[in-house]
Motif scaffolding. Structure first.
Motif, PDB file in Angstrom:
ATOM      1  N   GLU A 174      81.433   3.886  21.776  1.00  0.00           N
ATOM      2  CA  GLU A 174      80.759   3.675  20.800  1.00  0.00           C
ATOM      3  C   GLU A 174      80.101   3.300  19.953  1.00  0.00           C
ATOM      4  OE1 GLU A 174      85.493   5.881  20.914  1.00  0.00           O
ATOM      5  OE2 GLU A 174      85.087   3.912  19.439  1.00  0.00           O
ATOM      6  N   GLY A 175      80.471   1.403  20.053  1.00  0.00           N
ATOM      7  CA  GLY A 175      79.503   1.052  19.331  1.00  0.00           C
ATOM      8  C   GLY A 175      77.957   1.081  19.580  1.00  0.00           C
ATOM      9  N   ALA A 176      77.513   1.115  20.748  1.00  0.00           N
ATOM     10  CA  ALA A 176      75.786   1.129  21.067  1.00  0.00           C
ATOM     11  C   ALA A 176      75.602   2.142  20.541  1.00  0.00           C
ATOM     12  CB  ALA A 176      76.362   1.259  22.565  1.00  0.00           C
ATOM     13  N   ARG A 177      76.849   3.387  20.722  1.00  0.00           N
ATOM     14  CA  ARG A 177      76.223   4.814  19.987  1.00  0.00           C
ATOM     15  C   ARG A 177      76.528   4.697  18.884  1.00  0.00           C
ATOM     16  NH1 ARG A 177      80.036  10.129  19.251  1.00  0.00           N
ATOM     17  NH2 ARG A 177      78.235  11.471  18.731  1.00  0.00           N
ATOM     18  N   PHE A 178      76.781   4.083  18.103  1.00  0.00           N
ATOM     19  CA  PHE A 178      76.704   4.603  16.538  1.00  0.00           C
ATOM     20  C   PHE A 178      75.486   3.375  16.025  1.00  0.00           C
ATOM     21  CE2 PHE A 178      76.826   1.592  12.928  1.00  0.00           C
ATOM     22  CZ  PHE A 178      76.642   1.586  11.784  1.00  0.00           C
ATOM     23  N   ILE A 179      75.040   2.073  17.014  1.00  0.00           N
ATOM     24  CA  ILE A 179      73.640   1.400  16.456  1.00  0.00           C
ATOM     25  C   ILE A 179      72.774   2.193  16.851  1.00  0.00           C
ATOM     26  CG2 ILE A 179      72.525  -0.361  17.936  1.00  0.00           C
ATOM     27  CD1 ILE A 179      74.405  -2.635  17.798  1.00  0.00           C
ATOM     28  N   ILE A 180      73.104   3.600  17.803  1.00  0.00           N
ATOM     29  CA  ILE A 180      71.928   4.073  18.280  1.00  0.00           C
ATOM     30  C   ILE A 180      71.444   5.015  16.896  1.00  0.00           C
ATOM     31  CG2 ILE A 180      70.409   5.837  20.081  1.00  0.00           C
ATOM     32  CD1 ILE A 180      70.035   3.126  20.898  1.00  0.00           C
TER      33      ILE A 180
ATOM     34  N   LYS B 110      68.628   7.185  12.194  1.00  0.00           N
ATOM     35  CA  LYS B 110      68.481   7.874  10.840  1.00  0.00           C
ATOM     36  C   LYS B 110      67.210   7.096  10.585  1.00  0.00           C
ATOM     37  CE  LYS B 110      72.600  10.665  10.711  1.00  0.00           C
ATOM     38  NZ  LYS B 110      71.598  11.982   9.307  1.00  0.00           N
ATOM     39  N   MET B 111      67.621   5.601  10.493  1.00  0.00           N
ATOM     40  CA  MET B 111      66.578   4.655   9.591  1.00  0.00           C
ATOM     41  C   MET B 111      65.156   4.230  10.369  1.00  0.00           C
ATOM     42  SD  MET B 111      69.250   1.643   8.974  1.00  0.00           S
ATOM     43  CE  MET B 111      68.434   1.103   7.624  1.00  0.00           C
ATOM     44  N   ASP B 112      64.380   5.143  11.141  1.00  0.00           N
ATOM     45  CA  ASP B 112      63.418   5.263  12.383  1.00  0.00           C
ATOM     46  C   ASP B 112      63.309   4.226  12.797  1.00  0.00           C
ATOM     47  OD1 ASP B 112      61.736   7.319  12.638  1.00  0.00           O
ATOM     48  OD2 ASP B 112      60.658   5.853  10.660  1.00  0.00           O
ATOM     49  N   LEU B 113      64.272   3.489  12.946  1.00  0.00           N
ATOM     50  CA  LEU B 113      63.963   2.689  14.143  1.00  0.00           C
ATOM     51  C   LEU B 113      63.628   2.687  15.278  1.00  0.00           C
ATOM     52  CD1 LEU B 113      67.097   0.383  12.804  1.00  0.00           C
ATOM     53  CD2 LEU B 113      64.187  -0.379  11.610  1.00  0.00           C
TER      54      LEU B 113
ATOM     55  N   ARG C 268      75.735   2.068   3.752  1.00  0.00           N
ATOM     56  CA  ARG C 268      74.622   3.534   3.786  1.00  0.00           C
ATOM     57  C   ARG C 268      74.987   4.634   4.219  1.00  0.00           C
ATOM     58  NH1 ARG C 268      70.542   6.591   2.784  1.00  0.00           N
ATOM     59  NH2 ARG C 268      69.574   5.128   3.071  1.00  0.00           N
ATOM     60  N   ILE C 269      74.421   3.976   5.585  1.00  0.00           N
ATOM     61  CA  ILE C 269      73.704   4.928   6.908  1.00  0.00           C
ATOM     62  C   ILE C 269      75.321   4.996   7.860  1.00  0.00           C
ATOM     63  CG2 ILE C 269      72.934   5.442   9.292  1.00  0.00           C
ATOM     64  CD1 ILE C 269      71.525   6.362   6.842  1.00  0.00           C
ATOM     65  N   ALA C 270      76.282   3.990   7.401  1.00  0.00           N
ATOM     66  CA  ALA C 270      77.456   3.849   7.845  1.00  0.00           C
ATOM     67  C   ALA C 270      78.761   4.817   8.252  1.00  0.00           C
ATOM     68  CB  ALA C 270      77.978   2.229   8.985  1.00  0.00           C
ATOM     69  N   LYS C 271      78.133   4.766   6.568  1.00  0.00           N
ATOM     70  CA  LYS C 271      78.988   5.681   5.361  1.00  0.00           C
ATOM     71  C   LYS C 271      78.986   7.037   5.355  1.00  0.00           C
ATOM     72  CE  LYS C 271      81.700   5.959   0.787  1.00  0.00           C
ATOM     73  NZ  LYS C 271      81.702   5.392  -0.590  1.00  0.00           N
ATOM     74  N   ILE C 272      78.004   8.093   6.212  1.00  0.00           N
ATOM     75  CA  ILE C 272      77.180   8.770   6.643  1.00  0.00           C
ATOM     76  C   ILE C 272      77.829   8.912   7.570  1.00  0.00           C
ATOM     77  CG2 ILE C 272      75.382  10.400   6.439  1.00  0.00           C
ATOM     78  CD1 ILE C 272      73.939   8.711   4.409  1.00  0.00           C
ATOM     79  N   LEU C 273      78.075   7.845   9.100  1.00  0.00           N
ATOM     80  CA  LEU C 273      78.426   8.552  10.445  1.00  0.00           C
ATOM     81  C   LEU C 273      79.228   8.721  10.660  1.00  0.00           C
ATOM     82  CD1 LEU C 273      74.846   7.061  11.514  1.00  0.00           C
ATOM     83  CD2 LEU C 273      75.723   9.412  11.242  1.00  0.00           C
ATOM     84  N   LEU C 274      79.995   7.607   9.933  1.00  0.00           N
ATOM     85  CA  LEU C 274      81.340   7.432  10.331  1.00  0.00           C
ATOM     86  C   LEU C 274      82.387   8.185   9.095  1.00  0.00           C
ATOM     87  CD1 LEU C 274      81.602   3.652  10.597  1.00  0.00           C
ATOM     88  CD2 LEU C 274      81.289   5.063  12.432  1.00  0.00           C
ATOM     89  N   PRO C 275      84.238   7.903   9.974  1.00  0.00           N
ATOM     90  CA  PRO C 275      84.446   9.184   9.426  1.00  0.00           C
ATOM     91  C   PRO C 275      85.542   7.724   8.296  1.00  0.00           C
ATOM     92  CG  PRO C 275      85.244   9.052  11.274  1.00  0.00           C
ATOM     93  CD  PRO C 275      84.269   8.493  11.585  1.00  0.00           C
ATOM     94  N   ALA C 276      86.637   8.864   7.700  1.00  0.00           N
ATOM     95  CA  ALA C 276      86.902   7.494   6.395  1.00  0.00           C
ATOM     96  C   ALA C 276      87.675   5.997   6.841  1.00  0.00           C
ATOM     97  CB  ALA C 276      87.177   8.303   5.758  1.00  0.00           C
ATOM     98  N   ASN C 277      88.564   7.058   7.865  1.00  0.00           N
ATOM     99  CA  ASN C 277      89.642   5.616   8.372  1.00  0.00           C
ATOM    100  C   ASN C 277      88.491   4.435   9.711  1.00  0.00           C
ATOM    101  OD1 ASN C 277      88.495   7.613  10.674  1.00  0.00           O
ATOM    102  ND2 ASN C 277      90.072   7.140  11.924  1.00  0.00           N
TER     103      ASN C 277
END
Length: 299
Positions: free
Chosen positions: A32-38, A43-46, A98-107
Motif C-alpha cells: 500500500e505504501g509503494a502504491r501510494f508513492i507511485i 499525479k505530480m508528473d515525477l 495536497r495530493i495525499a488528501k486527494i488520493l486517500l480516504p479521510a480516515n
C-alpha cells in the motif's frame, strides 16, 4: 557505504514483526505504501527513478521501524519528498500533502496528523538517520536497458520482451526484492521471466564467448536457476494477491526503438495473461481450462 540486503529470515524479523504485526499484514502495508508513492508521483508528473527511489527508501525505513509507530502514508509522503530532492525533481511538501488528501480516504489521510507538513519535516530527519544518509539508489531499469542492447533477435519481438521486463521491474517495487538482491540481478531475472512469457528465444548476443553458457553469464557470474526462479516467482505471486493486483504498475509499450517511459499506466491484458498461466501451471490445467475456471485470484 551501508549494506541494504537481507535474507528471508531477516525479512521476517523486522521491527514491525517484533512488535507483533503479522508478516502478511506488513507485506500488505508495504504494498500500500509503494502504491501510494507511485500514485502520488504519477499525479505530480515525477519520473520513474524518483518514484522508485522513494519506494526503496520506504522499504529500507521499515526494516528498522515499525508500522505501528510510523503510519505508512506519512512515511510514504516523506520518502517521496526526499526522493524528489535527491533525484533533482523536487516537489514542495505542501503539494505532496495536497495530493495525499486527494488520493486517500479521510480516515487514512487523518493518520498524517494535525499538521501533516510539520510531521513530514520531523520524520525526514528520522528517515535520513535510518537510511544512514545513503541517498543514491541504483534501480534495475538502467541495467535492463544496458543488457537489452547486447541481445540479438527479431527487433519487434525483442522490443516486446524488453517492455514486458520493464513492466516487471515496475511491479517489483511492490515486493521486497530491492531488499534482497542487487538491481543487476533483478534485471537479469526479469528479462529471463519476460523471455519465457513472451516466448522470445534468446540464443545469441553481442560479446558472446565460449565461456558464456547462458546469456546472463556475460553480465553476472555465478547466477543460478534457483535464484532466477525465486525472483520470478516473487513477482508472479504479486499478481495473485488481491492487493497486489490493484497496486500493479506498468508502462505503455514502446514504439520502434526502446523508449524509456516517464509515466506508469497499466495495460491489464498482460496481467490477465500472467494470472492464467500461473493458475494453469499451479493446477496442471491448460490455459483454456484456467481461463474458464473461477479461482480466488481472479476475484
Amino acid at each position: 557505504m551501508s549494506f541494504w540486503y537481507f535474507d528471508k529470515d531477516e525479512l521476517l524479523q523486522t521491527a514491525s514483526a517484533q512488535e507483533g504485526l503479522s508478516n502478511e499484514l506488513e507485506y500488505r502495508y508495504r504494498q500500500e505504501g509503494a502504491r501510494f508513492i507511485i500514485d502520488a508521483g504519477t499525479k505530480m508528473d515525477l519520473g520513474y527513478n524518483t518514484m522508485a527511489t522513494g519506494v526503496v527508501y520506504f522499504h529500507r525505513f521499515y526494516m528498522y521501524h515499525s508500522f505501528k509507530t510510523f503510519p505508512r502514508y506519512l512515511t510514504a509522503c516523506c520518502c517521496l519528498f526526499l526522493a524528489g530532492k535527491v533525484e533533482e525533481t523536487p516537489k514542495k511538501c505542501r503539494d505532496i500533502i495536497r495530493i495525499a488528501k486527494i488520493l486517500l480516504p479521510a480516515n487514512k489521510y487523518a493518520t498524517l496528523g494535525i499538521d501533516p507538513k510539520e510531521e513530514v519535516m520531523v520524520l525526514e530527519r528520522i528517515l535520513l538517520q535510518t537510511i544512514k544518509f545513503d541517498l543514491q539508489v541504483d534501480h534495475p531499469y538502467k541495467f535492463l536497458l544496458k543488457y537489452a542492447k547486447c541481445l540479438k533477435g527479431d527487433k519487434s519481438k525483442l522490443t516486446k520482451m524488453v517492455q514486458m521486463a520493464w513492466t516487471f521491474v515496475n511491479d517489483s517495487l511492490c515486493t521486497t526484492l530491492c531488499l534482497q538482491w542487487e538491481p543487476e540481478i533483478i534485471a537479469v531475472s526479469l528479462i529471463y521471466l519476460a523471455c519465457k512469457l513472451s516466448k522470445f528465444e534468446l540464443d545469441d548476443w553481442h560479446g558472446r564467448t565460449s565461456v558464456h553458457l547462458r546469456w546472463w553469464d556475460m553480465f553476472i557470474q555465478g547466477m543460478n536457476m534457483n535464484l532466477l526462479e525465486d525472483i520470478c516467482h516473487q513477482v508472479l505471486d504479486l499478481y495473485s494477491s488481491p492487493i497486489g493486483k490493484s497496486a500493479l504498475l506498468s508502462s505503455p509499450p514502446p514504439q520502434g526503438e526502446l523508449v524509456i517511459p516517464k509515466k506508469i499506466t497499466p495495460p491489464q491484458s498482460v496481467y490477465q495473461k500472467l494470472l492464467i498461466q500461473k493458475v494453469a501451471f499451479k493446477y496442471n490445467l491448460t490455459p483454456e481450462q484456467a481461463m474458464q475456471s473461477r479461482w480466488p485470484i481472479f476475484e
